[in-house]
Design an enzyme around this catalytic site. Sequence first.
Site, short mmCIF file in Angstrom:
data_model
loop_
_atom_site.label_atom_id
_atom_site.label_comp_id
_atom_site.label_asym_id
_atom_site.label_seq_id
_atom_site.Cartn_x
_atom_site.Cartn_y
_atom_site.Cartn_z
N GLY A 154 -3.76 -13.24 9.32
CA GLY A 154 -2.67 -13.71 10.18
C GLY A 154 -2.30 -15.17 10.01
N ASN A 208 0.12 -16.28 8.20
CA ASN A 208 1.59 -16.33 8.29
C ASN A 208 2.06 -16.17 9.73
OD1 ASN A 208 3.09 -16.63 5.63
ND2 ASN A 208 1.45 -15.19 5.09
N MET A 219 -0.06 -4.33 5.66
CA MET A 219 -0.47 -3.64 4.44
C MET A 219 -0.19 -2.13 4.46
SD MET A 219 -1.33 -6.01 2.46
CE MET A 219 -1.68 -7.77 2.56
N ILE A 252 2.83 0.96 4.06
CA ILE A 252 4.18 1.24 3.55
C ILE A 252 5.00 1.88 4.69
CG2 ILE A 252 5.50 2.68 1.91
CD1 ILE A 252 4.13 0.52 0.38
N ASN A 306 10.14 -9.43 5.11
CA ASN A 306 8.76 -9.42 4.61
C ASN A 306 8.52 -10.65 3.77
OD1 ASN A 306 6.16 -8.24 3.79
ND2 ASN A 306 7.11 -7.91 1.80
N HIS A 334 6.36 -12.00 0.57
CA HIS A 334 5.59 -11.50 -0.58
C HIS A 334 5.13 -12.71 -1.42
CE1 HIS A 334 4.18 -8.75 -3.62
NE2 HIS A 334 4.73 -9.56 -4.52
N GLU A 354 14.11 0.72 1.38
CA GLU A 354 13.22 1.83 1.00
C GLU A 354 12.44 1.57 -0.28
OE1 GLU A 354 16.43 1.73 0.94
OE2 GLU A 354 17.14 2.52 -0.97
N ALA A 382 4.35 -22.57 0.08
CA ALA A 382 5.55 -21.71 0.09
C ALA A 382 5.63 -20.77 1.29
CB ALA A 382 5.61 -20.92 -1.22
N GLU A 383 4.68 -19.85 1.42
CA GLU A 383 4.82 -18.80 2.45
C GLU A 383 4.99 -19.37 3.86
OE1 GLU A 383 2.18 -15.34 2.23
OE2 GLU A 383 1.48 -16.07 0.31
C1 GAR Z 1 -0.06 -13.15 2.40
O1 GAR Z 1 -0.32 -13.85 1.21
C2 GAR Z 1 1.15 -12.26 2.24
O2 GAR Z 1 2.16 -12.83 1.45
C3 GAR Z 1 0.53 -11.08 1.54
O3 GAR Z 1 -0.71 -10.88 2.19
C4 GAR Z 1 -1.18 -12.14 2.69
C5 GAR Z 1 -1.47 -12.00 4.16
O4 GAR Z 1 -2.10 -13.15 4.68
N1 GAR Z 1 1.38 -9.92 1.60
C6 GAR Z 1 1.50 -9.06 0.60
O5 GAR Z 1 0.86 -9.11 -0.42
C7 GAR Z 1 2.52 -7.95 0.86
N2 GAR Z 1 2.89 -7.31 -0.37
P1 GAR Z 1 -2.11 -13.51 6.22
O6 GAR Z 1 -2.63 -12.27 6.98
O7 GAR Z 1 -3.07 -14.64 6.33
O8 GAR Z 1 -0.73 -13.88 6.64
#
Ligand code: GAR
Length: 203
Positions: A15, A17, A93, A95, A110, A112, A150, A182-183
């Site tokens: 978590g 993000n 995680m 779909i 989302n 990525h 989708e 970045a994220e």
């Molecule tokens: C993050 O790096 C996110 O971008 C990735 O999982 C991590 C979650 O971290 N998501 C994916 O790979 C989706 N395809 P977090 O729980 O610390 O936010």
Amino acid sequence: MSKKIRIAVLVSGGGTNLQALIDAERSGIIKSGRISLVISSNPEAYALKRAESAGIKTAVCQRKDRTQKEFEESIISLLDGNGIELIVLAGFMCILSESFTFRYKKRIINVHPSLIPSFCGKGFYGLRVHQAALDYGVKVTGATVHFVNEIPDGGEIIMQKAVDIIDGDTPETLQKRVMTEAEWKILPLSAEKVCREIIKEQS
Ligand code: GAR
């Protein structure tokens, strides 16, 4: 007071993000939305603790032991019951089906951890994405925030930010740098942008 879009954040793990979104709401980077609900697919997710500490309502919806339809119906009933207008997938995680993504067209975003269209789609999640980038030998990677449709990681791109790969990077060091540089920046900025667009559409 001006209108705020009610946001649900869907999580499965640490978590970080989600934390970036909470911090961005506190600091005023997110001002057109309010994080009103956190739904976790994993009852052990540390993200749930982060939400509780921030005083945000939480719920757990597990995928296992039921059909995709039942899983999604339980999410929909939580979203409807809490008046949610924007869904943010932040390390979620599971779909989501075509019928789910169609129901919330342009209302799900989302994050990525790569520059889509590289290293994305089915099977590319978490550290696997960074391992694939290192295996390929790219010199620049990054993160993407996109609308969810989708096609896994196939929806319209909202924001991207590039991050350099450094000699000696491991999937773990690269993941950390992509998150911090970045994220954690583009996810809150994108959430604010989409909230503003929704408010504009409604007025
Ligand atoms: C993050 O790096 C996110 O971008 C990735 O999982 C991590 C979650 O971290 N998501 C994916 O790979 C989706 N395809 P977090 O729980 O610390 O936010």
